[in-house]
Design a protein around this motif. Sequence first.
Motif, PDB file in Angstrom:
ATOM      1  N   GLY A 195      -3.641   5.114   3.454  1.00 55.51           N
ATOM      2  CA  GLY A 195      -3.983   3.752   3.849  1.00 55.51           C
ATOM      3  C   GLY A 195      -2.916   2.782   3.395  1.00 55.51           C
ATOM      4  O   GLY A 195      -2.262   2.998   2.379  1.00 55.51           O
ATOM      5  N   ILE A 196      -2.737   1.744   4.175  1.00 52.10           N
ATOM      6  CA  ILE A 196      -1.796   0.670   3.842  1.00 52.10           C
ATOM      7  C   ILE A 196      -2.582  -0.630   3.820  1.00 52.10           C
ATOM      8  O   ILE A 196      -3.331  -0.929   4.745  1.00 52.10           O
ATOM      9  N   ARG A 197      -2.397  -1.387   2.756  1.00 45.96           N
ATOM     10  CA  ARG A 197      -3.042  -2.696   2.648  1.00 45.96           C
ATOM     11  C   ARG A 197      -1.979  -3.710   2.242  1.00 45.96           C
ATOM     12  O   ARG A 197      -1.228  -3.485   1.289  1.00 45.96           O
ATOM     13  N   ILE A 198      -1.914  -4.802   2.981  1.00 48.88           N
ATOM     14  CA  ILE A 198      -1.002  -5.886   2.645  1.00 48.88           C
ATOM     15  C   ILE A 198      -1.832  -7.123   2.382  1.00 48.88           C
ATOM     16  O   ILE A 198      -2.742  -7.448   3.149  1.00 48.88           O
ATOM     17  N   ARG A 199      -1.523  -7.796   1.286  1.00 49.85           N
ATOM     18  CA  ARG A 199      -2.177  -9.057   0.940  1.00 49.85           C
ATOM     19  C   ARG A 199      -1.090 -10.086   0.684  1.00 49.85           C
ATOM     20  O   ARG A 199      -0.003  -9.744   0.222  1.00 49.85           O
ATOM     21  N   GLN A 200      -1.426 -11.320   0.980  1.00 47.70           N
ATOM     22  CA  GLN A 200      -0.457 -12.386   0.764  1.00 47.70           C
ATOM     23  C   GLN A 200      -1.165 -13.626   0.259  1.00 47.70           C
ATOM     24  O   GLN A 200      -2.226 -14.005   0.772  1.00 47.70           O
ATOM     25  N   SER A 201      -0.575 -14.232  -0.764  1.00 52.28           N
ATOM     26  CA  SER A 201      -1.098 -15.479  -1.309  1.00 52.28           C
ATOM     27  C   SER A 201       0.105 -16.332  -1.687  1.00 52.28           C
ATOM     28  O   SER A 201       0.851 -15.984  -2.614  1.00 52.28           O
ATOM     29  N   GLN A 208       3.592 -17.491  -2.069  1.00 51.96           N
ATOM     30  CA  GLN A 208       4.881 -16.804  -2.027  1.00 51.96           C
ATOM     31  C   GLN A 208       4.814 -15.346  -2.482  1.00 51.96           C
ATOM     32  O   GLN A 208       5.844 -14.691  -2.608  1.00 51.96           O
ATOM     33  N   VAL A 209       3.629 -14.846  -2.742  1.00 47.72           N
ATOM     34  CA  VAL A 209       3.475 -13.482  -3.241  1.00 47.72           C
ATOM     35  C   VAL A 209       2.891 -12.589  -2.150  1.00 47.72           C
ATOM     36  O   VAL A 209       1.871 -12.903  -1.548  1.00 47.72           O
ATOM     37  N   THR A 210       3.577 -11.494  -1.885  1.00 52.65           N
ATOM     38  CA  THR A 210       3.106 -10.481  -0.936  1.00 52.65           C
ATOM     39  C   THR A 210       2.942  -9.184  -1.707  1.00 52.65           C
ATOM     40  O   THR A 210       3.810  -8.804  -2.492  1.00 52.65           O
ATOM     41  N   GLU A 211       1.835  -8.518  -1.478  1.00 53.39           N
ATOM     42  CA  GLU A 211       1.566  -7.245  -2.147  1.00 53.39           C
ATOM     43  C   GLU A 211       1.269  -6.196  -1.082  1.00 53.39           C
ATOM     44  O   GLU A 211       0.456  -6.410  -0.203  1.00 53.39           O
ATOM     45  N   THR A 223       4.658  -5.574  -5.579  1.00 53.83           N
ATOM     46  CA  THR A 223       4.341  -6.984  -5.549  1.00 53.83           C
ATOM     47  C   THR A 223       5.656  -7.734  -5.393  1.00 53.83           C
ATOM     48  O   THR A 223       6.541  -7.599  -6.225  1.00 53.83           O
ATOM     49  N   LEU A 224       5.755  -8.471  -4.307  1.00 55.48           N
ATOM     50  CA  LEU A 224       6.987  -9.169  -3.982  1.00 55.48           C
ATOM     51  C   LEU A 224       6.720 -10.658  -4.095  1.00 55.48           C
ATOM     52  O   LEU A 224       5.910 -11.209  -3.369  1.00 55.48           O
ATOM     53  N   GLY A 225       7.380 -11.299  -5.051  1.00 53.14           N
ATOM     54  CA  GLY A 225       7.101 -12.707  -5.282  1.00 53.14           C
ATOM     55  C   GLY A 225       8.365 -13.534  -5.360  1.00 53.14           C
ATOM     56  O   GLY A 225       9.453 -13.016  -5.562  1.00 53.14           O
ATOM     57  N   GLY A 226       8.200 -14.824  -5.168  1.00 52.03           N
ATOM     58  CA  GLY A 226       9.295 -15.754  -5.326  1.00 52.03           C
ATOM     59  C   GLY A 226      10.384 -15.595  -4.282  1.00 52.03           C
ATOM     60  O   GLY A 226      10.146 -15.111  -3.186  1.00 52.03           O
ATOM     61  N   ASP A 227      11.580 -16.006  -4.654  1.00 53.78           N
ATOM     62  CA  ASP A 227      12.725 -15.991  -3.739  1.00 53.78           C
ATOM     63  C   ASP A 227      13.407 -14.637  -3.811  1.00 53.78           C
ATOM     64  O   ASP A 227      14.051 -14.306  -4.795  1.00 53.78           O
ATOM     65  N   LEU A 228      13.291 -13.844  -2.756  1.00 48.70           N
ATOM     66  CA  LEU A 228      13.876 -12.499  -2.738  1.00 48.70           C
ATOM     67  C   LEU A 228      15.357 -12.523  -2.463  1.00 48.70           C
ATOM     68  O   LEU A 228      16.058 -11.559  -2.754  1.00 48.70           O
TER      69      LEU A 228
END
Length: 109
Positions: A40-46, A48-51, A102-107
């Motif tokens: 399973g793949i789950r993507i969440r975003q809040s 500037q944070v993507t998980e 968890t991908l946050g902030g300025d990449l």
Amino acid sequence: MKVAIPDTLVLDRDRAVLVYRVACEALVNATKHSSAQSAGIRIRQSGQVTEITVDDDGSGFDPQQQRREGDFGLRILGDTTRQASGLHIRSAPGSGTSIRATLGGDLAG
């Protein structure tokens, strides 16, 4: 396969590449190494944070154990996502695997 992606997902180019790489590596590992029957793949975003989380029901492994020579996928993925916030792997022999980035902030910076 179960996929949960928000209808309002917004990804810049750098974040989209990282999400894609995490999903690909986790699914390749589930297929190639774990004999998983489902994933399973789950993507969440809040803000500037993507998980992204990829789970499988495969054979699992000990994440603390040194990887075999030539197994670079998770190591490279960890290095790639480290600047973005990091990669977290939860697994145990016989218990499947969960990989979360968890991908946050300025990449770009």
